[in-house]
Design a protein around this motif. Structure first.
Motif, mmCIF file in Angstrom:
data_model
loop_
_atom_site.group_PDB
_atom_site.id
_atom_site.type_symbol
_atom_site.label_atom_id
_atom_site.label_comp_id
_atom_site.label_asym_id
_atom_site.label_seq_id
_atom_site.Cartn_x
_atom_site.Cartn_y
_atom_site.Cartn_z
ATOM 1 N N THR A 1 0.854 -1.187 0.000
ATOM 2 C CA THR A 1 0.000 0.000 0.000
ATOM 3 C C THR A 1 0.888 1.234 0.000
ATOM 4 O O THR A 1 1.869 1.311 0.757
ATOM 5 N N SER B 1 2.052 4.540 1.135
ATOM 6 C CA SER B 1 1.847 5.344 2.338
ATOM 7 C C SER B 1 2.489 6.720 2.236
ATOM 8 O O SER B 1 2.365 7.538 3.151
ATOM 9 N N LYS C 1 -1.439 8.413 -2.049
ATOM 10 C CA LYS C 1 -1.486 7.694 -0.782
ATOM 11 C C LYS C 1 -2.728 6.810 -0.721
ATOM 12 O O LYS C 1 -3.828 7.250 -1.038
ATOM 13 N N GLY C 2 -2.531 5.550 -0.333
ATOM 14 C CA GLY C 2 -3.628 4.595 -0.234
ATOM 15 C C GLY C 2 -3.759 3.680 -1.428
ATOM 16 O O GLY C 2 -4.472 2.673 -1.360
#
Length: 241
Positions: free
Chosen positions: A71, A73, A113-114
């Motif tokens: 993921t 970050s 992000k994500g």
């Protein structure tokens, strides 16, 4: 014109010999660097391309390629020269890994992000990320090092040879008080060619470390400098005449 003193000739000769030795060492170092590293320049790259997929998560650095999900970050894109874009990835266990990239390529320029990406790990290094059907190498991926060392030779060898030639020329005329315009032009050309060598990979950076592109940038610049040095020398002869 006053004749140079014996002390002046000796000092000039010593300085010229030291400069000659430094130039020869400079060229020898560049040649040794290329000869030592170019033949095996694709060893790691070939091993990486030939590496099979890991059947399961390896317990440590392995010769096979293992893929896992990450993921995003953190994403840091920069325009500062000399700094790489970076993406921080978090795995399912919460471990974070900071990856760097030489360009924004087809993947990291669109990351946020994500987002989820698939990472490839080889010999304990995260070498590639993939998302939305595209993939991009990280800075840890193996490269073709042949081009890197040959470009280093292009930067170092021609100016070193020119300085050595100017020194040999000066030693042959050591009793003459001042260097000729040809010697000055040769040294000036050496400095110019050196900086042209440093400048050319920067201009060609959009093509990566490509020797042909770098040489295509360097050659016209070096040729123009050589013509300028020749004109400077001939003009001096005409004025003297």
């Amino acid at each position: 014109m006053s004749q140079p003193s014996l002390t002046g000739i000796l000092r000039s000769t010593v300085a010229t010999v030291l400069t000659l030795l430094a130039a020869v060492a400079f060229v020898a170092f560049a040649v040794a660097l290329a000869v030592t590293n170019v033949p095996d320049g694709t060893r790691d790259l070939d091993a990486y391309r030939a590496a099979p997929r890991c059947p399961a998560a390896p317990p440590g650095p392995a010769e096979c390629r293992w893929t896992r999900e990450f993921t995003v970050s953190g994403v840091r894109l920069t325009s500062k020269r000399g700094e790489l874009d970076t993406v921080t990835l978090t795995d399912a266990d919460g471990g974070r890994q900071r990856t760097a990239y030489t360009d924004r390529g087809p993947v990291i320029g669109d990351l946020a992000k994500g987002d989820r990406v698939t990472g490839t790990v080889w010999r304990g290094r995260l070498t590639e990320v993939a998302a939305r059907g595209e993939s991009q190498d990280t800075d840890a991926a193996p490269d073709d090092l042949r081009a890197r060392y040959l470009i280093a030779g292009l930067i170092m060898i021609p100016p070193g040879v020119l300085v050595a030639a100017a020194c040999v020329w000066r030693l042959g005329r050591r009793t003459v008080p001042n260097p000729s315009r040809g010697m000055v032009a040769t040294l000036g050309l050496a400095v110019g060619v050196f900086f042209a060598g440093l400048f050319s990979p920067v201009v060609a950076s959009g093509a990566g470390e490509d020797l042909r592109v770098t040489a295509a940038v360097w050659l016209p610049i070096a040729a123009l400098m050589a013509v300028g040095a020749r004109v400077y020398t001939i003009r001096g002869r005409n004025l003297a005449g």
